[in-house]
Design a protein around this motif. Structure first.
Motif, PDB file in Angstrom:
ATOM      1  N   GLU A 122       0.840  -1.272   0.028  1.00 53.51           N
ATOM      2  CA  GLU A 122       0.282  -0.089   0.080  1.00 53.51           C
ATOM      3  C   GLU A 122       0.983   1.265   0.043  1.00 53.51           C
ATOM      4  O   GLU A 122       0.394   2.441  -0.541  1.00 53.51           O
ATOM      5  N   GLU A 123       1.917   1.154   0.814  1.00 53.70           N
ATOM      6  CA  GLU A 123       2.818   2.473   0.713  1.00 53.70           C
ATOM      7  C   GLU A 123       3.609   2.839  -0.653  1.00 53.70           C
ATOM      8  O   GLU A 123       4.003   3.605  -1.166  1.00 53.70           O
ATOM      9  N   ALA A 124       3.663   1.580  -1.131  1.00 59.00           N
ATOM     10  CA  ALA A 124       4.297   1.779  -2.610  1.00 59.00           C
ATOM     11  C   ALA A 124       3.535   2.667  -3.749  1.00 59.00           C
ATOM     12  O   ALA A 124       3.990   3.401  -4.548  1.00 59.00           O
ATOM     13  N   GLU A 141       5.303  -1.021  -8.822  1.00 59.42           N
ATOM     14  CA  GLU A 141       5.927  -2.429  -8.614  1.00 59.42           C
ATOM     15  C   GLU A 141       6.180  -2.168  -6.861  1.00 59.42           C
ATOM     16  O   GLU A 141       6.701  -1.517  -6.367  1.00 59.42           O
ATOM     17  N   SER A 142       5.627  -3.545  -6.285  1.00 57.25           N
ATOM     18  CA  SER A 142       5.634  -3.466  -4.845  1.00 57.25           C
ATOM     19  C   SER A 142       6.121  -4.734  -4.145  1.00 57.25           C
ATOM     20  O   SER A 142       6.119  -4.922  -3.073  1.00 57.25           O
ATOM     21  N   ALA A 143       6.585  -5.712  -5.232  1.00 55.88           N
ATOM     22  CA  ALA A 143       6.995  -7.010  -4.519  1.00 55.88           C
ATOM     23  C   ALA A 143       8.125  -6.742  -3.782  1.00 55.88           C
ATOM     24  O   ALA A 143       8.446  -7.531  -2.672  1.00 55.88           O
ATOM     25  N   LEU A 144       9.353  -6.272  -4.261  1.00 56.97           N
ATOM     26  CA  LEU A 144      10.361  -5.816  -3.394  1.00 56.97           C
ATOM     27  C   LEU A 144      10.266  -5.281  -2.039  1.00 56.97           C
ATOM     28  O   LEU A 144      10.734  -5.673  -0.973  1.00 56.97           O
ATOM     29  N   ALA A 145       9.228  -4.305  -1.863  1.00 55.12           N
ATOM     30  CA  ALA A 145       9.227  -3.696  -0.751  1.00 55.12           C
ATOM     31  C   ALA A 145       8.340  -4.695   0.131  1.00 55.12           C
ATOM     32  O   ALA A 145       8.678  -4.699   1.371  1.00 55.12           O
ATOM     33  N   ALA A 146       7.259  -5.546  -0.568  1.00 53.67           N
ATOM     34  CA  ALA A 146       6.638  -6.339   0.463  1.00 53.67           C
ATOM     35  C   ALA A 146       7.571  -7.426   0.904  1.00 53.67           C
ATOM     36  O   ALA A 146       7.516  -7.766   2.127  1.00 53.67           O
ATOM     37  N   ALA A 164       9.859  -6.099   3.664  1.00 50.87           N
ATOM     38  CA  ALA A 164       9.282  -5.865   4.983  1.00 50.87           C
ATOM     39  C   ALA A 164       8.838  -7.105   5.573  1.00 50.87           C
ATOM     40  O   ALA A 164       8.956  -7.277   6.792  1.00 50.87           O
ATOM     41  N   PHE A 165       8.437  -8.132   5.011  1.00 54.44           N
ATOM     42  CA  PHE A 165       7.875  -9.550   5.582  1.00 54.44           C
ATOM     43  C   PHE A 165       9.246 -10.057   6.031  1.00 54.44           C
ATOM     44  O   PHE A 165       9.385 -10.537   7.228  1.00 54.44           O
ATOM     45  N   ALA A 166      10.476  -9.963   5.423  1.00 52.12           N
ATOM     46  CA  ALA A 166      11.587 -10.661   5.612  1.00 52.12           C
ATOM     47  C   ALA A 166      12.099  -9.857   6.865  1.00 52.12           C
ATOM     48  O   ALA A 166      12.641 -10.546   7.970  1.00 52.12           O
ATOM     49  N   ASP A 167      12.099  -8.533   7.069  1.00 51.52           N
ATOM     50  CA  ASP A 167      12.450  -7.900   8.269  1.00 51.52           C
ATOM     51  C   ASP A 167      11.690  -8.368   9.373  1.00 51.52           C
ATOM     52  O   ASP A 167      12.184  -8.817  10.577  1.00 51.52           O
ATOM     53  N   GLU A 212      13.358   0.848  -1.492  1.00 45.13           N
ATOM     54  CA  GLU A 212      13.983   0.188  -2.783  1.00 45.13           C
ATOM     55  C   GLU A 212      13.330   1.085  -3.892  1.00 45.13           C
ATOM     56  O   GLU A 212      12.069   1.104  -4.006  1.00 45.13           O
ATOM     57  N   LEU A 213      14.450   1.515  -4.835  1.00 43.82           N
ATOM     58  CA  LEU A 213      13.933   1.909  -6.174  1.00 43.82           C
ATOM     59  C   LEU A 213      14.022   1.053  -7.225  1.00 43.82           C
ATOM     60  O   LEU A 213      15.523   0.758  -7.219  1.00 43.82           O
ATOM     61  N   LEU A 214      13.390   0.765  -8.080  1.00 39.40           N
ATOM     62  CA  LEU A 214      13.701  -0.266  -9.393  1.00 39.40           C
ATOM     63  C   LEU A 214      13.377   0.240 -10.491  1.00 39.40           C
ATOM     64  O   LEU A 214      12.484   1.066 -10.629  1.00 39.40           O
TER      65      LEU A 214
END
Length: 330
Positions: free
Chosen positions: A115-117, A122-127, A130-133, A208-210
């Motif tokens: 949502e923040e993306a 593209e939001s997979a990197l951000a999701a 965030a999940f990994a952290d 991240e910026l892609l």
């Protein structure tokens, strides 16, 4: 909504999906970090690449959804990219973990990141980040994945056990955020000391910026001397992911308290012209007492001058969001 996706837009979506997937493989695909990536629909990826090669007139409906999963300890995030993603539809996310409340919490963190993306981005990197952290924070709170508790997840995983100095020196450990929704890194006193940073140091990690498979990310910190700038670089290089970046460009600007003398310098780390541009931007913004590092993972496609715009944008955004620069009021 799906009816509004024309063949031209479907082709563009496919291209953006493949670019994002390849960026994810670049960042996470070596299997050495806390998160492991697996493509669960490899045939869909093959068909997508074939459709992109064929161009207009391809049967996009036959491609299917690109799907992947990311595992951190006992937690797994499942990600699907609908054909209308990212232009007209969000990612489809699901999660599994070793307790219902942990599953719910980790899924909420990933959804919040998408949502923040913003819509159409593209939001997979951000999701996934965030999940990994959040998953790593939950696991480390009680000493390991098997011992992760519901209470640790409900607290957002902030804190965590301090790593012993010897272990921290011997093993590059991932840097994680202080908690869901946070952008400040959770750094142990031992890691700060080993990096030569003051105990009160706080480091901001930007999003991240892609662009065409390359990934850019900035880190910012208050600095009062040259040693702080060098210490931030040492700290970041403890992270496996940052250490594997193609370039880790740094610039700092410090105003010496005793005489007002401005101290500034940069390190381009092989990206000629990047550090000088970052230094110039800090001067133009009137930033005092700050250091910024921008990491770039090269995705195989030359970006030309556009890469400098991305580096500058990441630098500016990190300084603003970390509170190290405030826009003058109108």
């Amino acid at each position: 909504m799906a009816a509004a996706v024309t063949d031209e837009l479907a082709l563009e979506n496919l291209e953006r999906q493949i670019d994002e997937l390849e960026a994810l493989e670049l960042v996470l695909g070596d299997g050495e970090g806390a998160a492991t990536l697996e493509i669960t629909a490899p045939r869909a990826v093959e068909r997508a690449k074939m459709a992109l090669a064929a161009g207009a007139g391809s049967s996009f409906e036959a491609v299917g959804e690109i799907a992947l999963k990311v595992a951190v300890g006992t937690s797994t995030l499942f990600v699907s990219m609908p054909s209308a993603y990212p232009s007209h539809a969000p990612l489809e996310l699901s999660c599994s973990a070793d307790s219902p409340s942990k599953t719910e919490r980790l899924l909420e963190v990933a959804r919040q990141a998408t949502e923040e993306a913003g819509e159409g981005a593209e939001s997979a990197l951000a999701a996934i980040q965030a999940f990994a952290d959040a998953a790593q924070a939950c696991d480390e709170e009680d000493g390991g994945p098997a011992a992760a508790s519901d209470s640790a997840c409900e607290a957002g995983g902030s804190g965590g056990a301090e790593r012993a100095a010897a272990a921290a020196a011997a093993v590059k450990a991932p840097l994680r955020l202080a908690g869901p929704g946070e952008r400040w890194l959770d750094i142990s006193p031992g890691d700060l000391e080993d990096s030569g940073l003051p105990a009160a140091a706080r480091v901001w990690r930007g999003p991240e910026l892609l662009d065409r498979k390359s990934v850019f990310q900035a880190f910012a910190m208050q600095a009062t001397c040259r040693a702080d700038a060098a210490g931030l670089v040492r700290l970041l290089l403890r992270d496996r992911r940052v250490a594997k970046a193609t370039h880790n460009m740094m610039a700092y600007r410090v105003v010496r308290a005793e005489d007002g003398l401005v101290l500034s310098d940069n390190d381009e780390d092989g990206e000629s012209g990047a550090g000088a541009r970052m230094s110039h931007l800090l001067e133009l913004m009137g930033v005092d007492n700050a250091v910024v590092v921008v990491s770039r993972w090269f995705g195989g496609v030359l970006l030309g001058p556009k890469r400098f715009a991305h580096i500058s944008n990441c630098t500016r955004e990190a300084l603003e969001q970390a509170g190290l620069f405030r826009k003058p009021s109108a």
